[in-house]
Scaffold this motif. Sequence first.
Motif, PDB file in Angstrom:
ATOM      1  N   LYS A   3       0.868  -1.053   0.007  1.00 28.00           N
ATOM      2  CA  LYS A   3       0.153   0.124   0.064  1.00 28.00           C
ATOM      3  C   LYS A   3       0.661   1.396   0.046  1.00 28.00           C
ATOM      4  CE  LYS A   3      -3.752   2.572   2.483  1.00 28.00           C
ATOM      5  NZ  LYS A   3      -4.583   2.279   3.548  1.00 28.00           N
ATOM      6  N   TYR A   4       2.058   1.135   0.790  1.00 26.14           N
ATOM      7  CA  TYR A   4       3.002   2.395   0.631  1.00 26.14           C
ATOM      8  C   TYR A   4       4.129   2.066   0.103  1.00 26.14           C
ATOM      9  CZ  TYR A   4      -0.601   4.004   4.377  1.00 26.14           C
ATOM     10  OH  TYR A   4      -1.569   4.130   5.129  1.00 26.14           O
ATOM     11  N   GLU A 206       1.328   6.816  -0.489  1.00 30.59           N
ATOM     12  CA  GLU A 206       0.607   5.647  -0.743  1.00 30.59           C
ATOM     13  C   GLU A 206       0.823   5.429  -2.129  1.00 30.59           C
ATOM     14  OE1 GLU A 206      -3.427   6.035  -0.301  1.00 30.59           O
ATOM     15  OE2 GLU A 206      -3.242   6.357   1.974  1.00 30.59           O
ATOM     16  N   GLN A 207       1.066   4.045  -2.572  1.00 31.72           N
ATOM     17  CA  GLN A 207       1.396   3.535  -4.001  1.00 31.72           C
ATOM     18  C   GLN A 207       0.331   4.003  -4.834  1.00 31.72           C
ATOM     19  OE1 GLN A 207       3.215  -0.285  -4.345  1.00 31.72           O
ATOM     20  NE2 GLN A 207       1.807  -0.876  -5.950  1.00 31.72           N
ATOM     21  N   SER A 208      -0.933   3.996  -4.562  1.00 34.99           N
ATOM     22  CA  SER A 208      -2.005   4.529  -5.505  1.00 34.99           C
ATOM     23  C   SER A 208      -1.799   6.034  -6.076  1.00 34.99           C
ATOM     24  CB  SER A 208      -3.286   4.378  -4.729  1.00 34.99           C
ATOM     25  OG  SER A 208      -3.404   5.210  -3.750  1.00 34.99           O
ATOM     26  N   THR A 211       2.011   6.987 -10.673  1.00 35.48           N
ATOM     27  CA  THR A 211       1.850   6.328 -11.946  1.00 35.48           C
ATOM     28  C   THR A 211       2.661   5.100 -12.119  1.00 35.48           C
ATOM     29  OG1 THR A 211       3.397   7.711 -13.041  1.00 35.48           O
ATOM     30  CG2 THR A 211       1.223   8.649 -13.006  1.00 35.48           C
TER      31      THR A 211
END
Length: 282
Positions: A3-4, A206-208, A211
């Motif tokens: 997630k991170y 956060e990875q989201s 890009t």
Amino acid sequence: MSKYLDPKADLTFKKVFGEYKDLTISFLNALLPLKQGEEILSVEYLPSELVPETPLRKNSIVDVRCKDNFGRQFIVEMQTVWSDEFKQRVLFNASKAYIKQLGKSKRYELLQPVYSLNLVNEIFEKNSKRFYYNYHIVCDEDSNLVIDGLHLTFVELPKFKPQNLADKKMMVLWLRFLTEIDENTIEPAPELVADKNIKEALELVEQSAFTAAQLETYDKFWDAVRYEKSRVFDAELNRAEGKAEGKAEEKISIARNLKQYGMSISDISKMTGLSEEEIIKL
């Protein structure tokens, strides 16, 4: 999928501290040895490049530069691969930033201090239990006499433990952010999320929020760090082996000379550490 992302990488560190002034101000006020009344109130970002990196170190250092409304300059560096020359490089960069303030129309008394904050992801002071070090110009005979101008701060992240600084809440929270958050983090500690600045920083890594191309750059950064660490380790190993070979040759030379002077084999063995069999063959 994690997630991170690790905030110590080039991509994430510069996003948090190179784009969001409120987080940079909080971070600097927490980590720098600023007295009451000297706190940073606002910042303006400056170009980060001061000196070209050597090929070996070019991917291991992340830096951010800014100045506040008083004109004080702040250099923040994340060093992921330690090298013996790093302290000299820090001093050089801080000195260069200090000197560059002096234009043709400025007077020396208008020069403002330069603060260099250096976060190191390796242990470099192996004989010290400390993890936080401040350097400035102090009179040897009277530590109350200080020449203001250069302030160098080093933090050994691997040595940091939250209980070290129970009285400095924000320093602890920011250092926990840097040392606890990475690709393996699923849920950050409640204390981190409870602070608005740390919570904002967590959302930024956060990875989201990145890009696919940025994530590829992130992976390449850590690949480069691993490669540099391997090269540094090999270089240190070669130096150590060279020293060991040199010492062995020195012992042999001493033993050979003592043998020519007629000293007994057993005494030569005691003096050099070589076996009697080795000495007899000389």
